[in-house]
Scaffold this active site. Structure first.
Site, PDB file in Angstrom:
ATOM      1  N   LEU A  11      -4.875  -3.119   4.583  1.00 44.39           N
ATOM      2  CA  LEU A  11      -5.949  -3.574   4.176  1.00 44.39           C
ATOM      3  C   LEU A  11      -5.741  -4.662   2.979  1.00 44.39           C
ATOM      4  CD1 LEU A  11      -8.500  -0.893   4.087  1.00 44.39           C
ATOM      5  CD2 LEU A  11      -8.104  -2.208   5.866  1.00 44.39           C
ATOM      6  N   ALA A  13      -8.171  -7.650   2.563  1.00 44.44           N
ATOM      7  CA  ALA A  13      -9.168  -8.672   2.497  1.00 44.44           C
ATOM      8  C   ALA A  13      -9.931  -8.756   1.209  1.00 44.44           C
ATOM      9  CB  ALA A  13     -10.079  -8.461   3.574  1.00 44.44           C
ATOM     10  N   ARG A  18     -10.824  -8.103 -10.698  1.00 44.31           N
ATOM     11  CA  ARG A  18     -10.497  -8.181 -11.953  1.00 44.31           C
ATOM     12  C   ARG A  18      -8.935  -8.654 -12.460  1.00 44.31           C
ATOM     13  NH1 ARG A  18     -11.563  -1.508 -11.309  1.00 44.31           N
ATOM     14  NH2 ARG A  18     -11.564  -2.350  -9.113  1.00 44.31           N
ATOM     15  N   LYS A  25      -4.976 -11.101  -5.194  1.00 46.57           N
ATOM     16  CA  LYS A  25      -4.333  -9.927  -6.102  1.00 46.57           C
ATOM     17  C   LYS A  25      -2.921  -9.481  -5.421  1.00 46.57           C
ATOM     18  CE  LYS A  25      -6.352  -5.667  -5.805  1.00 46.57           C
ATOM     19  NZ  LYS A  25      -7.230  -4.484  -6.218  1.00 46.57           N
ATOM     20  N   GLY A 146     -13.389   7.509  -4.819  1.00 49.62           N
ATOM     21  CA  GLY A 146     -14.205   8.446  -3.859  1.00 49.62           C
ATOM     22  C   GLY A 146     -13.661   9.706  -4.313  1.00 49.62           C
ATOM     23  N   ASN A 176      -9.996  10.338  -3.199  1.00 54.04           N
ATOM     24  CA  ASN A 176      -9.360   9.469  -1.825  1.00 54.04           C
ATOM     25  C   ASN A 176      -8.497   8.684  -2.566  1.00 54.04           C
ATOM     26  OD1 ASN A 176      -8.843   8.157   0.371  1.00 54.04           O
ATOM     27  ND2 ASN A 176     -11.034   7.234   0.247  1.00 54.04           N
ATOM     28  N   LYS A 357      24.837 -28.205 -13.119  1.00 53.19           N
ATOM     29  CA  LYS A 357      23.838 -28.299 -12.192  1.00 53.19           C
ATOM     30  C   LYS A 357      24.420 -28.867 -11.059  1.00 53.19           C
ATOM     31  CE  LYS A 357      21.943 -31.975 -10.820  1.00 53.19           C
ATOM     32  NZ  LYS A 357      21.464 -33.001 -10.732  1.00 53.19           N
ATOM     33  N   TYR A 393      22.992 -39.872 -14.027  1.00 51.93           N
ATOM     34  CA  TYR A 393      21.794 -40.449 -13.675  1.00 51.93           C
ATOM     35  C   TYR A 393      21.551 -41.796 -14.272  1.00 51.93           C
ATOM     36  CZ  TYR A 393      16.643 -40.429 -13.042  1.00 51.93           C
ATOM     37  OH  TYR A 393      15.355 -40.703 -12.892  1.00 51.93           O
ATOM     38  N   ALA A 429      40.408 -38.071 -26.257  1.00 48.00           N
ATOM     39  CA  ALA A 429      39.452 -37.695 -27.004  1.00 48.00           C
ATOM     40  C   ALA A 429      38.485 -38.909 -27.129  1.00 48.00           C
ATOM     41  CB  ALA A 429      39.608 -37.028 -28.211  1.00 48.00           C
TER      42      ALA A 429
HETATM   43  C1  UD1 Z   1     -11.985   2.556  -1.747  1.00 49.01           C
HETATM   44  C2  UD1 Z   1     -12.440   3.849  -0.876  1.00 49.01           C
HETATM   45  C3  UD1 Z   1     -12.333   4.933  -2.017  1.00 49.01           C
HETATM   46  C4  UD1 Z   1     -10.979   5.213  -2.684  1.00 49.01           C
HETATM   47  C5  UD1 Z   1     -10.305   4.028  -2.992  1.00 49.01           C
HETATM   48  C6  UD1 Z   1      -8.899   4.126  -3.796  1.00 49.01           C
HETATM   49  C7  UD1 Z   1     -13.937   3.114   0.431  1.00 49.01           C
HETATM   50  C8  UD1 Z   1     -15.337   3.024   0.801  1.00 49.01           C
HETATM   51  N1  UD1 Z   1     -13.496   3.604  -0.640  1.00 49.01           N
HETATM   52  O1  UD1 Z   1     -12.702   2.283  -2.878  1.00 49.01           O
HETATM   53  O2  UD1 Z   1     -12.979   6.100  -1.574  1.00 49.01           O
HETATM   54  O3  UD1 Z   1     -11.009   6.233  -3.772  1.00 49.01           O
HETATM   55  O4  UD1 Z   1     -10.490   2.881  -2.278  1.00 49.01           O
HETATM   56  O5  UD1 Z   1      -8.439   3.022  -4.116  1.00 49.01           O
HETATM   57  O6  UD1 Z   1     -13.079   2.710   1.390  1.00 49.01           O
HETATM   58  N2  UD1 Z   1     -10.858  -4.289   1.641  1.00 49.01           N
HETATM   59  C9  UD1 Z   1     -10.800  -5.039   2.684  1.00 49.01           C
HETATM   60  N3  UD1 Z   1     -12.113  -5.433   3.205  1.00 49.01           N
HETATM   61  C10 UD1 Z   1     -13.050  -5.215   2.593  1.00 49.01           C
HETATM   62  C11 UD1 Z   1     -12.973  -4.406   1.339  1.00 49.01           C
HETATM   63  C12 UD1 Z   1     -11.927  -3.888   0.845  1.00 49.01           C
HETATM   64  O7  UD1 Z   1      -9.933  -5.218   3.474  1.00 49.01           O
HETATM   65  O8  UD1 Z   1     -14.404  -5.358   2.898  1.00 49.01           O
HETATM   66  C13 UD1 Z   1      -9.409  -3.783   1.091  1.00 49.01           C
HETATM   67  C14 UD1 Z   1      -8.979  -4.473  -0.254  1.00 49.01           C
HETATM   68  O9  UD1 Z   1      -8.446  -5.614  -0.310  1.00 49.01           O
HETATM   69  C15 UD1 Z   1      -8.188  -2.950  -0.652  1.00 49.01           C
HETATM   70  C16 UD1 Z   1      -8.810  -1.963   0.210  1.00 49.01           C
HETATM   71  O10 UD1 Z   1      -9.536  -2.430   1.093  1.00 49.01           O
HETATM   72  O11 UD1 Z   1      -6.741  -3.354  -0.530  1.00 49.01           O
HETATM   73  C17 UD1 Z   1      -9.621  -1.174  -0.739  1.00 49.01           C
HETATM   74  O12 UD1 Z   1     -10.576  -1.836  -1.428  1.00 49.01           O
HETATM   75  P1  UD1 Z   1     -11.428  -1.550  -2.743  1.00 49.01           P
HETATM   76  O13 UD1 Z   1     -12.401  -2.490  -3.035  1.00 49.01           O
HETATM   77  O14 UD1 Z   1     -10.361  -1.428  -3.789  1.00 49.01           O
HETATM   78  O15 UD1 Z   1     -11.681  -0.250  -2.462  1.00 49.01           O
HETATM   79  P2  UD1 Z   1     -12.698   0.814  -3.636  1.00 49.01           P
HETATM   80  O16 UD1 Z   1     -13.912   0.226  -3.958  1.00 49.01           O
HETATM   81  O17 UD1 Z   1     -11.940   1.023  -4.710  1.00 49.01           O
END
Ligand code: UD1
Ligand code: MG
Length: 477
Positions: A11, A13, A18, A25, A146, A176, A357, A393, A429
């Site tokens: 994942l 996206a 932050r 990121k 979570g 989680n 270089k 150069y 020299a």
């Molecule tokens: C998510 C979990 C949470 C867990 C935490 C751990 C869910 C709903 N919650 O929360 O339980 O404790 O990760 O870090 O999954 N991403 C996508 N598409 C999206 C949203 C996110 O690809 O629409 C990707 C982000 O780039 C990232 C990952 O999913 O790599 C997690 O997304 P993030 O928004 O950080 O999740 P959390 O809200 O922190």
């Protein structure tokens, strides 16, 4: 061997707000490769039949980087529907319709989760015949994560997001981690059923767990051995904390492999660096990119090498080098600046306050002091005098200087390129070498020296110099 029943979904996206950065990121580097690179390397180590990276924010940059890092990875675009559930849903649609294996889901911003940990995790999922297994972590401070909600008998009930959690659920310290294994079939059944009726208006992947449990499937949560393994990067403080931890692990790995590292806290080694036994690294050293150091070489103190090769037994002291090759037994520094295309032959020397270089300096040839050597080739066994500058150069084009073998060029020379100095030639020299010097010749073009006696006493009367001159004159009488 490829596991035909395994797919990995990465994942990537999310926005990464932050980080406060124009760089997505997952492309921020850690130990010399992007966060995403660490995750893709781990994914590949699992040898799955499919690796899918889900992209959206910074789409083109992330997709391009993912393809460069791992050409076989499939890029999958998330649409306008937000949430991790949607991200996995689009990834699932990119898998062959008849794929019936397990789907590992990991985050592109969790770089330290290693393949061995994931392998154990997948094995646990398979032996429990679970529909979903969540990698959890026990944290002192669970804020933001979570929570893993377990039933009275200890079995996994569901996952609740921080923003949706009740007071008693917020007190749970098992979280989680955001890494999971699902059976593809369970995802196909449950993901379409997930809505966005929650505090964030997103499709939560975590809702799959509760739905599976309600439908009677086996769901499990397995705590990871050490919680740092699943630490994510959300801001630059966490980026540097994970960077430090990873660096400690890398340094320790090399120490165990036979490398002496005097001061691990000031030694930084990128993930793709390779070091041989009996390499010694002195304090304040950074080895970056694909730098490779052969047996018995000493690097540092205070040296930065990017994509360099250092030969057996060479020493490189207080040096900044990029894309340079240093031969066996050669000596570099202190205070040398090796720019791309520097090749120093075995037994050669690039010494104090020397910049090079695009320069090949042959075996046992030396450029020991205070020089700029660019677009140059030096044969073997030559010595380039202190304070030599290649004027490479002309304001428009760069030109080459060629110095033969066993040449001895004098101090404070300028080699005005294009120019050739033959084998065994000498230069005096202060020579400004504008014309080729034949083999074996001595080149001189400095004007003869004229001494005007008594000039200081006559023209600078009353100065300390004039007094000293007068006194010296008296002594001579
Ligand atoms: C998510 C979990 C949470 C867990 C935490 C751990 C869910 C709903 N919650 O929360 O339980 O404790 O990760 O870090 O999954 N991403 C996508 N598409 C999206 C949203 C996110 O690809 O629409 C990707 C982000 O780039 C990232 C990952 O999913 O790599 C997690 O997304 P993030 O928004 O950080 O999740 P959390 O809200 O922190
Ligand atoms: Mg979120």
């Amino acid at each position: 061997m490829t596991d035909q029943n395994l797919a990995v979904v990465v994942l990537a996206a999310g926005q990464g707000t932050r980080m406060k950065s124009s760089t997505p990121k997952v492309l921020h580097p850690l130990a010399g490769i992007p966060l995403l690179g660490h995750v893709l390397a781990t994914a590949r180590a699992l040898e799955p039949s499919h690796i899918i990276t889900v992209v959206r924010h910074g789409r083109d940059q992330v997709a391009e980087a993912a393809s460069a890092l791992l050409p076989e990875c499939v890029i999958c675009d998330q649409d306008d529907i937000p949430g991790t559930g949607r991200a996995v849903e689009v990834a699932l649609n990119a898998l062959p319709g008849d794929f019936d294996g397990d789907v590992v889901v990991v985050s592109g911003d969790v770089p330290l989760l290693d393949a061995d940990t994931l392998r154990e995790f997948i094995a646990a999922h398979r032996s429990a015949r679970a529909a979903a297994t969540v990698l959890s972590a026990l944290l002192d401070d669970a804020t933001g994560y979570g929570r893993v909600v377990r039933a009275a008998d200890g079995s996994l009930d569901r996952i609740v997001e921080q923003k949706d959690a009740a007071e008693d659920e917020l007190a749970i310290t098992e979280v989680n981690s955001g890494s999971y294994v699902f059976s593809a079939r369970a995802l196909r059944e449950q993901l379409p059923r997930i809505g966005t009726d929650n505090a964030q208006g997103e499709k939560y992947l975590t809702d799959v767990v509760g739905l599976l449990r309600a439908s009677g499937s086996t769901v499990e949560a397995t705590p990871v051995a050490e919680s740092w393994m699943v630490s994510g990067v959300n801001d630059r403080v966490q980026l540097s904390e994970l960077g430090e931890r990873l660096n400690r692990m890398i340094v320790r790995g090399w120490q165990r492999a036979g490398v002496t590292v005097q001061d691990p806290s000031t030694t930084w080694i990128d993930r793709n660096v390779t070091l041989a036994e009996d390499v010694e690294i002195l304090p304040g050293t950074q080895l970056k990119g694909a730098t490779k150091v052969e047996r018995g070489a000493t690097i540092g103190p205070d040296t930065t090498l990017v994509d360099c090769e250092v030969g057996e037994g060479a020493t490189v002291k207080r040096t900044d080098g990029t894309l340079a090759v240093i031969g066996a037994g050669a000596s570099v520094g202190p205070f040398s600046y090796l720019r791309p295309g520097t090749y120093l032959g075995a037994g050669g020397k690039i010494g104090t306050f020397v910049e090079t270089k695009n320069a090949t300096i042959g075996e046992n040839s030396k450029v020991p002091h205070l020089s700029y050597i660019g677009d140059t080739e030096v044969g073997v066994g030559s010595n380039v005098g202190a304070g030599t500058i290649t004027a490479n150069y002309d304001g428009v084009n760069k030109h080459r200087t060629v110095v033969g073998s066993h040449a001895r060029t004098g101090s404070h020379n300028v080699f005005v390129a294009p120019v050739r100095i033959g084998d065994g030639a000498y230069t005096g020299a202060g020579t400004v070498v504008r014309k080729d010097v034949p083999a074996g010749a001595l080149a001189l073009n400095v004007a003869p020296q004229r001494n005007i006696t008594g000039w200081v006493v006559q023209n600078r009367a009353g100065t300390a110099a004039a007094d000293a001159a007068a006194a010296a004159d008296g002594e001579q009488d």
